[in-house]
Scaffold this motif. Structure first.
Motif, PDB file in Angstrom:
ATOM      1  N   MET A  42       1.009  -1.201  -0.101  1.00 40.37           N
ATOM      2  CA  MET A  42      -0.032   0.189   0.105  1.00 40.37           C
ATOM      3  C   MET A  42       0.766   1.396  -0.015  1.00 40.37           C
ATOM      4  O   MET A  42       0.697   2.240  -0.737  1.00 40.37           O
ATOM      5  CB  MET A  42      -0.909  -0.103   1.189  1.00 40.37           C
ATOM      6  N   SER A  43       2.055   1.293   0.927  1.00 37.79           N
ATOM      7  CA  SER A  43       2.678   2.398   0.696  1.00 37.79           C
ATOM      8  C   SER A  43       3.379   2.732  -0.270  1.00 37.79           C
ATOM      9  O   SER A  43       3.775   3.839  -0.865  1.00 37.79           O
ATOM     10  CB  SER A  43       3.749   2.293   2.192  1.00 37.79           C
ATOM     11  N   GLU A  44       3.981   1.460  -1.077  1.00 35.28           N
ATOM     12  CA  GLU A  44       4.532   1.412  -2.089  1.00 35.28           C
ATOM     13  C   GLU A  44       3.597   1.867  -3.444  1.00 35.28           C
ATOM     14  O   GLU A  44       4.308   2.923  -4.212  1.00 35.28           O
ATOM     15  CB  GLU A  44       4.854  -0.054  -2.739  1.00 35.28           C
ATOM     16  N   GLN A  45       2.419   1.728  -3.309  1.00 35.02           N
ATOM     17  CA  GLN A  45       1.222   2.291  -4.179  1.00 35.02           C
ATOM     18  C   GLN A  45       1.397   3.656  -4.114  1.00 35.02           C
ATOM     19  O   GLN A  45       1.175   4.697  -4.883  1.00 35.02           O
ATOM     20  CB  GLN A  45       0.113   1.663  -4.239  1.00 35.02           C
ATOM     21  N   SER A  46       1.301   4.354  -2.789  1.00 37.23           N
ATOM     22  CA  SER A  46       1.188   5.704  -2.461  1.00 37.23           C
ATOM     23  C   SER A  46       2.360   6.599  -2.569  1.00 37.23           C
ATOM     24  O   SER A  46       2.343   7.674  -3.363  1.00 37.23           O
ATOM     25  CB  SER A  46       0.748   5.877  -0.950  1.00 37.23           C
ATOM     26  N   ASP A  47       3.595   5.925  -2.740  1.00 33.28           N
ATOM     27  CA  ASP A  47       4.818   6.620  -3.039  1.00 33.28           C
ATOM     28  C   ASP A  47       4.936   6.743  -4.437  1.00 33.28           C
ATOM     29  O   ASP A  47       5.100   8.061  -4.889  1.00 33.28           O
ATOM     30  CB  ASP A  47       6.041   5.455  -2.857  1.00 33.28           C
ATOM     31  N   ARG A  48       4.166   5.728  -5.398  1.00 31.23           N
ATOM     32  CA  ARG A  48       4.225   6.137  -6.757  1.00 31.23           C
ATOM     33  C   ARG A  48       3.190   7.017  -7.228  1.00 31.23           C
ATOM     34  O   ARG A  48       3.307   7.842  -7.998  1.00 31.23           O
ATOM     35  CB  ARG A  48       3.644   4.581  -7.359  1.00 31.23           C
ATOM     36  N   LEU A  49       2.062   6.978  -6.174  1.00 35.10           N
ATOM     37  CA  LEU A  49       0.996   8.110  -6.475  1.00 35.10           C
ATOM     38  C   LEU A  49       1.613   9.388  -6.363  1.00 35.10           C
ATOM     39  O   LEU A  49       1.386  10.477  -7.261  1.00 35.10           O
ATOM     40  CB  LEU A  49      -0.023   7.976  -5.437  1.00 35.10           C
ATOM     41  N   PHE A  50       2.541   9.734  -5.202  1.00 39.03           N
ATOM     42  CA  PHE A  50       3.240  11.039  -5.064  1.00 39.03           C
ATOM     43  C   PHE A  50       4.004  11.431  -6.416  1.00 39.03           C
ATOM     44  O   PHE A  50       4.029  12.454  -6.814  1.00 39.03           O
ATOM     45  CB  PHE A  50       3.813  10.863  -3.909  1.00 39.03           C
ATOM     46  N   GLU A  51       4.566  10.543  -6.642  1.00 38.94           N
ATOM     47  CA  GLU A  51       5.538  10.603  -7.873  1.00 38.94           C
ATOM     48  C   GLU A  51       4.707  10.817  -9.112  1.00 38.94           C
ATOM     49  O   GLU A  51       5.060  11.545  -9.896  1.00 38.94           O
ATOM     50  CB  GLU A  51       6.481   9.384  -8.126  1.00 38.94           C
ATOM     51  N   ARG A  52       3.753  10.146  -9.429  1.00 44.34           N
ATOM     52  CA  ARG A  52       2.783  10.062 -10.527  1.00 44.34           C
ATOM     53  C   ARG A  52       2.298  11.390 -10.711  1.00 44.34           C
ATOM     54  O   ARG A  52       1.928  11.956 -11.814  1.00 44.34           O
ATOM     55  CB  ARG A  52       1.761   9.040 -10.421  1.00 44.34           C
ATOM     56  N   LEU A  53       2.035  12.138  -9.444  1.00 43.79           N
ATOM     57  CA  LEU A  53       1.449  13.360  -9.482  1.00 43.79           C
ATOM     58  C   LEU A  53       2.527  14.496  -9.746  1.00 43.79           C
ATOM     59  O   LEU A  53       2.250  15.671  -9.870  1.00 43.79           O
ATOM     60  CB  LEU A  53       0.960  13.796  -8.126  1.00 43.79           C
ATOM     61  N   GLY A  54       3.793  14.044  -9.998  1.00 45.16           N
ATOM     62  CA  GLY A  54       4.789  14.806 -10.286  1.00 45.16           C
ATOM     63  C   GLY A  54       5.543  15.368  -9.241  1.00 45.16           C
ATOM     64  O   GLY A  54       6.636  16.327  -9.113  1.00 45.16           O
ATOM     65  N   GLY A  55       5.746  14.626  -8.207  1.00 43.07           N
ATOM     66  CA  GLY A  55       6.614  14.785  -6.929  1.00 43.07           C
ATOM     67  C   GLY A  55       6.340  16.058  -6.410  1.00 43.07           C
ATOM     68  O   GLY A  55       5.191  16.754  -6.102  1.00 43.07           O
ATOM     69  N   ALA A  56       7.397  16.881  -5.885  1.00 46.38           N
ATOM     70  CA  ALA A  56       7.264  17.995  -5.083  1.00 46.38           C
ATOM     71  C   ALA A  56       6.524  18.917  -5.813  1.00 46.38           C
ATOM     72  O   ALA A  56       5.858  19.925  -5.339  1.00 46.38           O
ATOM     73  CB  ALA A  56       8.589  18.295  -4.507  1.00 46.38           C
ATOM     74  N   GLU A  57       7.406  18.982  -6.842  1.00 48.11           N
ATOM     75  CA  GLU A  57       6.973  20.193  -7.936  1.00 48.11           C
ATOM     76  C   GLU A  57       5.291  20.084  -8.378  1.00 48.11           C
ATOM     77  O   GLU A  57       4.663  20.967  -8.142  1.00 48.11           O
ATOM     78  CB  GLU A  57       7.860  20.254  -9.003  1.00 48.11           C
ATOM     79  N   GLY A  58       4.846  18.848  -8.540  1.00 51.63           N
ATOM     80  CA  GLY A  58       3.691  18.551  -9.157  1.00 51.63           C
ATOM     81  C   GLY A  58       2.755  18.928  -8.014  1.00 51.63           C
ATOM     82  O   GLY A  58       1.680  19.539  -8.194  1.00 51.63           O
ATOM     83  N   VAL A  59       2.866  18.312  -6.808  1.00 56.82           N
ATOM     84  CA  VAL A  59       2.052  18.584  -5.680  1.00 56.82           C
ATOM     85  C   VAL A  59       1.790  19.985  -5.253  1.00 56.82           C
ATOM     86  O   VAL A  59       0.884  20.271  -4.979  1.00 56.82           O
ATOM     87  CB  VAL A  59       2.350  17.536  -4.723  1.00 56.82           C
ATOM     88  N   GLN A  60       2.998  20.637  -5.543  1.00 57.44           N
ATOM     89  CA  GLN A  60       2.837  22.144  -5.275  1.00 57.44           C
ATOM     90  C   GLN A  60       1.995  22.799  -6.211  1.00 57.44           C
ATOM     91  O   GLN A  60       1.235  23.698  -5.925  1.00 57.44           O
ATOM     92  CB  GLN A  60       4.481  22.845  -5.185  1.00 57.44           C
ATOM     93  N   VAL A  61       2.253  22.461  -7.368  1.00 56.87           N
ATOM     94  CA  VAL A  61       1.200  23.270  -8.570  1.00 56.87           C
ATOM     95  C   VAL A  61      -0.354  22.666  -8.186  1.00 56.87           C
ATOM     96  O   VAL A  61      -1.157  23.622  -8.393  1.00 56.87           O
ATOM     97  CB  VAL A  61       1.575  22.493  -9.688  1.00 56.87           C
ATOM     98  N   ILE A  62      -0.486  21.512  -7.779  1.00 58.51           N
ATOM     99  CA  ILE A  62      -1.929  21.179  -7.515  1.00 58.51           C
ATOM    100  C   ILE A  62      -2.438  21.693  -6.355  1.00 58.51           C
ATOM    101  O   ILE A  62      -3.472  22.156  -6.297  1.00 58.51           O
ATOM    102  CB  ILE A  62      -1.801  19.346  -7.283  1.00 58.51           C
ATOM    103  N   ILE A  63      -1.641  21.968  -5.124  1.00 60.47           N
ATOM    104  CA  ILE A  63      -2.169  22.681  -4.079  1.00 60.47           C
ATOM    105  C   ILE A  63      -2.473  24.270  -4.453  1.00 60.47           C
ATOM    106  O   ILE A  63      -3.483  24.766  -4.095  1.00 60.47           O
ATOM    107  CB  ILE A  63      -1.043  22.794  -2.830  1.00 60.47           C
ATOM    108  N   ASN A  64      -1.641  24.661  -5.108  1.00 61.79           N
ATOM    109  CA  ASN A  64      -1.996  26.213  -5.695  1.00 61.79           C
ATOM    110  C   ASN A  64      -3.053  26.111  -6.478  1.00 61.79           C
ATOM    111  O   ASN A  64      -3.778  27.128  -6.242  1.00 61.79           O
ATOM    112  CB  ASN A  64      -0.696  26.830  -6.511  1.00 61.79           C
ATOM    113  N   GLU A  65      -3.194  25.478  -7.296  1.00 63.61           N
ATOM    114  CA  GLU A  65      -4.248  25.339  -8.315  1.00 63.61           C
ATOM    115  C   GLU A  65      -5.702  25.116  -7.539  1.00 63.61           C
ATOM    116  O   GLU A  65      -6.736  25.689  -7.642  1.00 63.61           O
ATOM    117  CB  GLU A  65      -4.224  24.245  -9.288  1.00 63.61           C
TER     118      GLU A  65
END
Ligand code: HEM
Length: 127
Positions: free
Chosen positions: A1-24
């Protein structure tokens, strides 16, 4: 499960991608007449930063959340299940705008849903 979630964070673009998502997401929240009033007078730079930390770590990204306890910060603000659902809808739209799949969006929403009682105060014994 944690492996899948790690992939999810990365799939969303990692730190940069998630920052863009939060701002949006907050851009959308502040354009929403039913949610915007909750954020009047709130220092949004800090909120965006804290929310990035929170969501990144909730998606098992390598980030530590250093902000306030969720129950304490949302208590007494009159946030209902309806507000919560709208807020999550804006998050989903922001994730979708990054090109995430429906499955990835659902996984994100599943994580957020686990915090519903803390945000809406439905689990508070002292109101
Ligand atoms: C899953 C949904 C949510 C999560 C994970 C979440 C998370 C957070 C976090 C991490 C903070 C920053 C805490 C700090 O500054 O130390 C925060 C602050 C805040 N949240 Fe939420 N939140 C959610 C939903 C909502 C909703 C639905 C509303 C209102 C409609 C809301 C209103 C606020 C406000 C007004 C603040 C700023 C408080 C202040 O700085 O004075 N949140 N939230």
């Amino acid at each position: 499960m944690s492996e899948q979630s790690d992939r999810l964070f990365e799939r969303l673009g990692g730190a940069e991608g998630v920052q863009v998502i939060i701002n949006e997401m907050y851009d959308r929240v502040l354009r929403d007449d039913t949610l915007a009033p909750f954020f009047t007078g709130v220092p949004m730079e800090r909120l965006r930063r804290m929310q990035y930390q929170f969501i990144a770590s909730a998606l098992d990204g390598p980030v530590e959340y250093t902000g306030a306890e969720l129950n304490a910060i949302h208590r007494g603000r009159g946030i209902t299940a309806k507000h919560f659902a709208k807020f999550c809808g804006h998050f989903a739209d922001a994730v979708e705008a990054r090109g995430a799949s429906k499955e990835e969006i659902d996984q994100c929403l599943g994580r957020l849903a686990t915090y519903k009682d803390k945000i809406t105060g439905e689990a508070n014994v002292d109101g």
